[in-house]
Every structure is written in C-alpha cells, then in structure tokens.
Scaffold this active site. Structure first.
Site, short mmCIF file in Angstrom:
data_model
loop_
_atom_site.label_atom_id
_atom_site.label_comp_id
_atom_site.label_asym_id
_atom_site.label_seq_id
_atom_site.Cartn_x
_atom_site.Cartn_y
_atom_site.Cartn_z
N HIS A 204 112.71 -7.76 9.16
CA HIS A 204 112.80 -6.35 9.79
C HIS A 204 111.89 -5.36 9.17
O HIS A 204 112.02 -4.91 7.80
CB HIS A 204 114.28 -5.99 9.48
CG HIS A 204 114.46 -4.93 10.60
ND1 HIS A 204 113.81 -4.07 11.14
CD2 HIS A 204 115.77 -4.50 11.00
CE1 HIS A 204 114.32 -3.05 11.90
NE2 HIS A 204 115.81 -3.35 11.78
N CYS B 294 115.31 2.45 13.03
CA CYS B 294 114.25 1.22 13.19
C CYS B 294 113.99 1.33 14.73
O CYS B 294 113.04 0.36 15.29
CB CYS B 294 115.50 -0.04 13.18
SG CYS B 294 116.15 -0.04 11.69
N LYS C 256 112.11 -11.62 14.31
CA LYS C 256 112.65 -10.88 12.99
C LYS C 256 112.89 -12.29 12.34
O LYS C 256 112.98 -12.03 11.00
CB LYS C 256 113.57 -9.87 13.07
CG LYS C 256 113.34 -8.67 13.53
CD LYS C 256 114.37 -7.45 13.52
CE LYS C 256 114.03 -6.29 13.70
NZ LYS C 256 113.74 -6.08 15.12
N HIS D 161 115.90 -6.45 20.07
CA HIS D 161 115.91 -5.72 18.31
C HIS D 161 116.32 -7.05 17.68
O HIS D 161 115.81 -7.38 16.37
CB HIS D 161 116.64 -4.75 18.49
CG HIS D 161 116.52 -3.96 17.20
ND1 HIS D 161 115.42 -3.60 16.74
CD2 HIS D 161 117.71 -3.69 16.39
CE1 HIS D 161 115.69 -2.79 15.86
NE2 HIS D 161 117.08 -3.00 15.30
N PHE E 106 119.72 2.81 13.33
CA PHE E 106 120.94 3.53 12.85
C PHE E 106 120.90 4.88 13.17
O PHE E 106 119.95 5.78 13.72
CB PHE E 106 120.65 3.59 11.31
CG PHE E 106 121.29 2.58 10.55
CD1 PHE E 106 121.78 1.32 11.15
CD2 PHE E 106 121.59 2.44 9.18
CE1 PHE E 106 121.99 0.12 10.42
CE2 PHE E 106 122.01 1.31 8.58
CZ PHE E 106 122.21 0.19 9.12
N GLU F 6 123.74 -5.89 21.19
CA GLU F 6 122.68 -6.13 22.23
C GLU F 6 122.68 -7.05 23.10
O GLU F 6 122.54 -6.95 24.48
CB GLU F 6 121.45 -6.24 21.30
CG GLU F 6 120.23 -6.38 22.12
CD GLU F 6 118.77 -6.47 21.22
OE1 GLU F 6 117.70 -6.25 21.99
OE2 GLU F 6 118.96 -6.83 20.09
#
Length: 416
Positions: free
Chosen positions: A344, A169, A339, A309, A403, A320
C-alpha cells in the site's frame, strides 16, 4: 471545484505521460509485468526499524536506482525520500509526454500525499530532539507536504495551479481528479499529477500495527498482502510515486502525441462515518463509483473491469465488495487489486493503480490478485485469481478509499 461543464461541452482529457518509482519497478512496463505475475515485493527490513523493535519488520520498498540523471548533489541534500521519488517520477512522466512549449501559466502541478515529509520529521526528532539548535538547515523544506509539488513546478517552470491534496489513501486519485477538473474548466491546458509517499518508518509501522491495520506476518512477508482473501490480516506498507501528464485531447492529437488513454470520469465524496473504518454498507462508496461512471457519460454495464482499493484489511475489503455489489446491482465486472504485489503506497497508491489499470484495460487483461486462495467476498464480487483474465476492450473503474471516509473514483478509457 464546481461541477464540470456538460460532457458534450467540455474538453476531453488524455494521459500522455507516465512515470513511476515503485517496489514493483521503476518503469511502467516493469510494474505491469510484476502485477501480471502476481509476485509480492514484500521483504524483511534490515535497517534501523528492526533495531527499534517495530512490531512489523517487513515492507515493500522501492529498489535503489541511479539518482544522478534526476537530481544534483545539492538537491539531494535538500530533499527527503518522498520528494525524491516524486521528483524522479515526474521527470520520467514529462519526458514520456514530450510536452511541446506551452505557456507556463497553462501547466499546473497537482500532487497527492497522505503523509508528506513524515520520514524527515521522525528522523530529525530522533537525531536532534535533544539539541534543537542543531536542527539541519533544510528541516522545514524537507518536511513540508507541498515540497514535492513546488519542486516539480520549479524544475519545469510550470506557473499554473500548484496544489497538494491530502485525503489519506485517496490523495493520489483526488489529485488526478482535481487536475482533470482544472483542465475541463479551461484553467489549464496540461497538468503533472499523481501521488507519492514513503512512510516505512517506526511511527507509521507501529501506529498502523496498533490499529490492527497492518499484517503481522513477519515470518512470511511474501504472503502477507492478500486482498480479498479469507485469511487476510491487514495491509503491507509500501512506498513510491506515480505521476501522470494530463493534456487536452485536441492538443495532444494535434501534436501527434502518444496517448495512453483518457481520464473520462471522476467523483469524490465522504462516508462521514468513522475516522478509520469504512461504512460497512458502502452506500457513499457505491454512490462515488456511480457518479464517476455517470461523469464519464457511461452506465455501469459499460465498465469492463475494476481496480479495487483492496487493501487486505478485513473491514475495507468487505465494505468495498458491498459497495461494488450495490453500484453494479450484483453484476460487477471482474475485480482486481495490485496491492498484493506492491503493498500500500498510501497517497501514491491511487495514482499508480490508475496508471496500471489504464494499461491493463488497453491490453484487455485483468491481472490476478497476489496471494488469493479463497475469496472471502466471492458471494458479492468476481475477484480474479491465479492467472490474468482476458476481457473485452472497455473502460476501467479505479477506486481509492482513505481514512476519514475519503472516497475517490476514476473512470479511465484506453486508446485515443
């Protein structure tokens, strides 16, 4: 790439073109308007995914648009959906930039994708798995992760570095950052860069659902994506592409180009912790933010807002928030995540969010997070909810975490 030259000795790099194909719209103005309204684009799926009994039956799709101005019929037979979205966004970005004649070996293409041609792989396996000799002739070109970058270079005759970055991502953000470095090092004068993905497939929806990463609100898609909300239960799959044209600032000013803003800082590092979960203490993510800010020649207090994010997964949002708290010593500026509106976009998310963040910073506005009612991280960060918030003109920090512990951050400054 090695470290760039000292800030005083390296060329400044600006954004002169932006093209988007997203669930929230196919122009940047449409996307920004949708983000400011905080209305989710998630909707129930009515295609083969339902027939295959995927555990998640909703997503954020790019609405149909006219492909004739972008692709010939022959090209449409040769490319799959992810590449189509990237090609169309690139055409719009190059047109928006109005690039003058530049030696073709001085223009590069740097794209990010987390999934690449998986939709074609999955469809081909399902349709032709029992008949290998019946595979379509375009199977390999359609499934190559680098097809989009290669076709953009071919379309425009760009002969510079043509690279595809795959860091989950964080892919789109890394692509922009690495293109920035190529220009700062003097290897390129301009680059088409950004990210794309179209991963609304049975494999992806089922795989992420098995990991408990996706929201399971099949009965209420519009309220499913809720970054930083106490009632979040996972992200919503989206698709799309966002492409930017980067140029040396001196060249852009000399030709009188419209400048959207500057890519002022970039950093990337790794958690080196877990293949799917972020480090809960956020140390590496916080360090990545701090390095991007320092790379821009700024201190944390100079940042006016953060495009997080913010996936709406419990572990990511919590980590985060912790990282932001650490980076800004408990004084983080207003935080948002788009998002909740777009879903996403995987490899496309960072590029789209950087573009939107740059425009919002220029308008001195922080968009609200869709579906946020009770912020679970309110003790650590100030997440904007309810309505857009007016702020002073200032640089914006845009975060992407993928990831594998892939961290990437950009600092963008509005104006010339």
């Amino acid at each position: 790439m090695t470290s760039p030259p000292p800030a005083a000795d390296r060329p400044r790099v600006v954004v002169t073109g932006i093209g988007v194909k997203t669930p929230a719209g196919n122009t940047l103005d449409e996307v920004v308007a949708a983000v400011m309204s905080a209305e989710s684009t998630a909707a129930a799926l009515v295609d083969e995914l339902v027939d295959r009994q995927a555990p998640v039956r909703f997503a954020c799709r790019v609405p149909d648009f006219d492909l004739e101005p972008y692709l010939t019929r022959r090209e449409l037979r040769q490319v799959d959906r992810p590449t189509t979205l990237a090609l169309c966004a690139a055409v719009d970005a190059v047109r928006d930039a109005g690039l003058p004649p530049i030696p073709p070996d001085r223009v590069g293409v740097h794209l990010g994708t987390g999934i690449g041609g998986l939709p074609s792989m999955e469809a081909t396996a399902l349709d032709h798995g029992a008949d290998p000799m019946g595979m379509p002739v375009h199977t390999v070109p359609r499934t190559m992760a680098n097809s989009a970058a290669a076709r953009i270079a071919m379309r425009h005759g760009f002969l510079g570095s043509c690279l595809t970055h795959t860091t989950a991502c964080a892919s789109g953000t890394n692509a922009i950052g690495e293109a920035l470095r190529r220009i700062q090092h003097g290897e390129l004068d301009a680059a088409v860069t950004g990210g794309f993905d179209a991963a609304i497939t049975t494999i992806m929806l089922s795989g992420f659902a098995r990991m408990r990463a996706l929201s399971l609100r099949n009965d209420d898609p519009g309220r499913a994506s809720r970054p930083f909300d106490a009632d979040r239960d996972g992200f919503v799959m989206g698709e799309g592409a966002a492409l930017l044209v980067l140029e040396r600032r001196d060249a852009a000013l000399a030709r009188g180009a419209r400048i959207h803003g500057e890519v002022a800082g970039y950093a990337t590092n790794s958690d080196a912790f877990h293949i799917a979960a972020p480090h809960p203490e956020g140390a590496a993510a916080a360090a990545c933010m701090a390095r991007a800010i320092a790379d821009a020649g700024l201190r944390p207090a100079a940042i006016g807002q953060v495009n997080a994010h913010g996936t709406a997964t419990r572990l990511n949002d919590r980590a985060e928030a912790t990282a932001l708290h650490r980076c800004f010593a408990g004084q983080a500026p207003p935080v948002t995540s788009i998002k909740g509106v777009t879903g996403h976009l995987i490899g496309g998310s960072g590029a789209l969010e950087a573009a939107v963040a740059l425009v919002c910073a220029g308008r001195r506005t922080v968009p609200p997070v869709a579906n946020l009612t009770t912020c679970a991280e309110a003790d650590r960060i100030d997440v904007v909810a309810g309505a857009p918030r007016q702020v002073a003109l200032a640089p914006v920090l845009s975060n992407s975490f993928g990831f594998g512990g892939q961290n990437a951050c950009l600092v963008l400054t509005p104006g010339n």
